[in-house]
Design an enzyme around this catalytic site. Structure first.
Site, PDB file in Angstrom:
ATOM      1  CD  GLU A  95      -2.053  -2.239   1.365  1.00  0.00           C
ATOM      2  OE1 GLU A  95      -0.970  -2.611   1.868  1.00  0.00           O
ATOM      3  OE2 GLU A  95      -2.994  -3.010   1.123  1.00  0.00           O
TER       4      GLU A  95
ATOM      5  CG  HIS B 120      -9.983  -6.290   8.408  1.00  0.00           C
ATOM      6  ND1 HIS B 120      -9.129  -6.848   9.317  1.00  0.00           N
ATOM      7  CD2 HIS B 120      -9.416  -6.505   7.187  1.00  0.00           C
ATOM      8  CE1 HIS B 120      -8.098  -7.379   8.683  1.00  0.00           C
ATOM      9  NE2 HIS B 120      -8.243  -7.184   7.394  1.00  0.00           N
TER      10      HIS B 120
END
Lengths: 476, 362
Positions: A209, A278
């Site tokens: 990322e 998450h």
């Protein structure tokens, strides 16, 4: 006793799927672990494995059947020694789903991993219902010419259509991210894009990322228009430095010379049973930063119109989607080029007694609450903020001047939340019109728990919204 | 501390400079024996090339000296990282760049801007925070850009420019041109994770990027041997099969030769290349540097024996028999450019207060 095989869920948010193929036929003997069928959703395909031994006694749902609800009995397995006669009772009970025991040997659904980093919970019963929101008719929006026809599509399809349309229009637009190309998107948002645009413009990245975000920003500085998909915004924390320090600040630091036209998009916030790492909602984090535009749509029409606007925008845009909303269906105007203005809230439901301000998935609580409140004689106005930054404060103030009360609804944590900002803005700009303190209905101030009951408690509820509106209208 | 690579054999002309400072070739080489990355031999420069390198390096040197002086006078604020000692790196590399190539670096960036052809006035005025600065006074020392000259900053977060520079290369590849991204970073940044994330993607997608690692031996006050498990940074691309070599970054000819080779590699579509420039900064990390982490003698020795500008000057006088007056003329012109820049940077007004609110969004 015959064992029923139920339609499994591939992910916690799956509601229904297509039974694409029976691998075993009636009369075939089955060992534990055998693949007996294949099912498909708009997200992925999976194989259904038997957990019991025996003989496939009866197929209840023929192959090719679409929209089979999760937990519908799809077949019956006979244990060794049982004969077809035993089927009668089993089939009869299968036809009366309410009698189905909660866990009658649910087949081991083997979810295809969404990705290594996104472990899905084991199949769980999905509680949310796919729904069309009648209030959400985009005709109410001034952007759409009167009489425009609409088509019912999911948020997922709307996002894909937005990207495809902009990529057709502008060669410099490309999509990059983990699993966006060959896998067709971890959440199937990019389904079909690789086929149409090829690997040059639909780029599978490594799981990296920080690196690919910086790479995308660099490509944007060089004049391309990247759409960077984060598999979820939780992973974008790894890339925060490039988003804030490079994407958001460079235009200013360069005295206006360098532009960075880039969209960061992906699911944000809680999904279902994916626990603390998450499930975070980042709206307030990004909305803190000058140089960023932050969009958090609720409906398919807004998702499409605003994503198209975001891709065209010459600045970095954070586009916060929601996994649960992906499967929701809304009417979308059938227009050649449906683009919505960034930074404009809309009145999702007009009313006069109190203002409920929400955005993204918060709108699902807000609208349900408004509907129930109506039955109790409280006529709430619901404002869908749509864009978090720049915030359409005027629209909120205008509504509050009419109603004198305001409740905000969001799933994020309360401290330094978008709701807090709205409350502060109202204090500064509408203090004299307020007849009650602004109340915030938010997620609880805890990391998201995994247990189903705790997760439900951690999120806001329709009941909490109703209570808050009653409190500000002094009706409780 | 990393050993200096013996980067060439054709230094005879410089080595013969008598009382002039000794060239690094004359100094005892401590190159590790097992080196796989062989430095490109420094091919001789023509007189014109030597003159160009001399002029460019001197401009950076004098500019930085002036900036240091102005910082001391309180005319420049915040952080100010001087490039003095490292001039040969960017000047040698820019001699192989062509139109449309991009340059991006970290915060020790004034030299890169000047080497890209940016106006010294605009750079100095940015240092003093004036409206005529490249970023209208809103960026400062670490944040200047010139899209026109292909200079993409000027980045203040260590290592951040490496992913960005890889993205510039991605854009070149996407557009199908043969331009290169020259992505500079230091030995300090070479331990940042995103450097390796970028290496991986650059090799995977064969992106035209030269990673120029300016190894000046100290990441702020920490020597490379105290910060890095392996100190031959040219090997840092080994896991990704990116070729790399160590280069005598004090010899502009060696830089040029290595840059030439790397650029050809990239332009031919072979993907990234790593050049580890063994260089040295004479000044502190920034202006407030305690200078306790290295000895004065070490700095002095580098200045006397390896100075990139003195090496060129010696060759110009000896090998090319350049008239000393011609060099003095260059010195004069350079000083005048720098003085003009300093003058401009002090007289140009501060940005209009309304500029506070501009350039946030386009």
């Amino acid at each position: 006793m015959p064992v029923q095989v139920l339609m499994p869920a591939l992910s916690p948010t799956m509601e229904e799927g297509t039974l694409s193929k029976w691998v075993k036929q009636e009369g075939d003997s089955i060992a534990s672990g055998d693949v007996i069928a294949e099912i498909e959703t708009d997200k992925a395909t999976m194989e259904v494995e038997a957990v019991d031994e025996g003989t496939l006694g009866k197929i209840l749902v023929p192959e090719g059947t679409e929209a089979v609800k999760v937990n519908t009995p799809i077949a019956v397995i006979l244990a060794d020694g049982e004969d077809v006669g035993a089927l009668d009772g089993a089939v009869a009970s299968a036809m009366a789903p309410e009698e189905v025991a909660p866990e009658p040997g649910v087949p081991a659904a083997k979810p295809e991993p969404e990705a290594e980093k996104k472990p899905e919970a084991s199949p769980a019963k999905s509680t949310e219902t796919k729904q069309i929101h009648p209030d959400e008719s985009p005709e109410a929006a001034p952007e759409v010419p009167e009489g425009t026809e609409t088509v019912e599509i999911t948020v997922r399809e709307a996002l894909r259509d937005a990207m495809a349309e902009e990529m057709r229009k502008d060669e410099s637009v490309f999509l990059m991210g983990e699993e966006v190309a060959e896998y067709q998107g971890a959440y199937k948002i990019s389904q079909g894009l690789l086929d149409e645009f090829g690997p040059r413009r639909v780029v599978d990245t490594p799981i990296t990322e920080h690196g690919f975000t910086g790479l995308g920003v660099g490509a944007a500085m060089a004049g391309l228009k990247p759409i960077v998909e984060f598999m979820t915004f939780n992973f974008a924390m790894q890339a925060m430095d490039q988003i804030i320090n490079s994407a958001a600040k460079t235009h200013y630091m360069s005295g206006g010379q360098v532009t960075c036209s880039i969209v960061f998009r992906g699911p944000n916030g809680a999904a279902s049973r994916v626990a603390a790492q998450h499930s975070q909602d980042y709206a307030s984090w990004y909305s803190h930063v000058p140089g960023l535009t932050v969009i958090q749509p609720h409906t398919a029409a807004d998702a499409k119109g605003l994503l198209k606007a975001a891709i065209r925008d010459p600045n970095p845009v954070i586009f916060l989607e929601n996994e649960i909303l992906y499967g929701h269906t809304f009417p979308v105007p059938m227009m050649d080029d449906f683009v919505l203005p960034i930074g404009k809230a809309k009145i999702a439901k007009p009313g006069k007694d109190a203002t409920i301000v929400s955005w993204g998935i918060g709108m699902t609580y807000a609208l349900k609450a408004a509907e129930e409140l109506k039955g109790e004689g409280i006529d709430a106005e619901v404002i869908d903020l749509r864009t978090i930054r720049p915030m359409d404060v005027d629209a909120i103030v205008k509504s509050v001047k009419k109603t004198g009360r305001c409740v905000t609804v969001e799933e994020a944590w309360p401290q330094s939340s978008v709701s807090s900002e709205i409350a502060a803005q109202l204090m500064e700009k509408a203090f004299d019109w307020l007849d009650a303190p602004v109340l915030r209905v938010t997620g609880k101030d805890v990391p998201m728990p995994y247990a189903a009951n705790l997760e439900k408690l951690a999120l806001p509820s329709v009941k909490e919204v109703i209570e808050a509106v009653k409190a500000v209208t002094y009706k409780d | 501390m990393a050993a200096r690579a013996k980067s060439g054999t054709r230094r005879a002309s410089a080595a013969k400079s008598g009382s002039k400072p000794k060239s690094p070739a004359a100094a005892k080489s401590r190159a590790p024996a097992k080196k796989s990355s062989r430095g490109s031999p420094a091919t001789d420069f023509s007189q014109d090339q030597e003159l160009e390198a001399y002029r460019e390096m001197l401009l950076i040197r004098r500019f930085e000296e002036k900036a240091g002086q102005m910082y001391g006078m309180g005319l420049i604020g915040g952080f100010c990282h001087l490039y003095i000692g490292q001039e040969a790196v960017v000047v040698g590399m820019q001699m192989v760049a062509k139109d449309g190539d991009q340059v991006i670096t970290g915060y020790r960036d004034h030299g890169h801007m000047l080497a890209c052809g940016m106006d010294p006035k605009g750079v100095m005025a940015e240092l003093t925070g004036r409206r005529g600065g490249y970023s209208k006074g809103k960026g400062g020392s670490m944040h200047m850009f010139s899209v026109e000259k292909g200079f993409f900053g000027g980045h203040g977060i260590v290592g951040g420019q490496v992913s960005l520079g890889t993205g510039l290369a991605f854009a070149n590849k996407y557009r199908g041109n043969d331009n290169i991204s020259f992505t500079y970073f230091g030995d300090g940044a070479s331990n940042q994770g995103q450097v390796y994330e970028s290496f991986n993607m650059a090799k995977l997608w064969k992106l035209p990027v030269i990673y120029v690692i300016e190894n000046n031996k100290y990441g702020m006050g920490t020597s490379i041997s105290r910060s890095s498990a392996t100190t031959d940074l040219s090997h840092r691309g080994a896991s990704f099969d990116i070729p790399g070599e160590q280069v005598d970054g004090m010899d502009v000819r060696a830089v040029h030769a290595a840059g030439d080779k790397a650029a050809a590699w990239c332009r031919e579509g072979n993907g990234p290349y790593i050049l580890e420039m063994l260089t040295y900064r004479y000044r502190g990390h920034s202006m407030s540097d305690p200078a306790k982490y290295r000895s004065k003698e070490e700095v002095q020795k580098m200045r006397q024996e390896h100075d990139p500008i003195e090496q060129v000057k010696a060759r110009l006088l000896e090998a090319h028999a350049t008239d000393e007056d011609a060099l003095k003329d260059i010195d004069r012109k350079v000083r005048s450019i720098v003085n003009e820049a300093a003058e401009f940077a002090q007289t140009d007004p501060e940005p209009d207060p309304s500029e506070l609110w501009t350039d946030i969004l386009r």
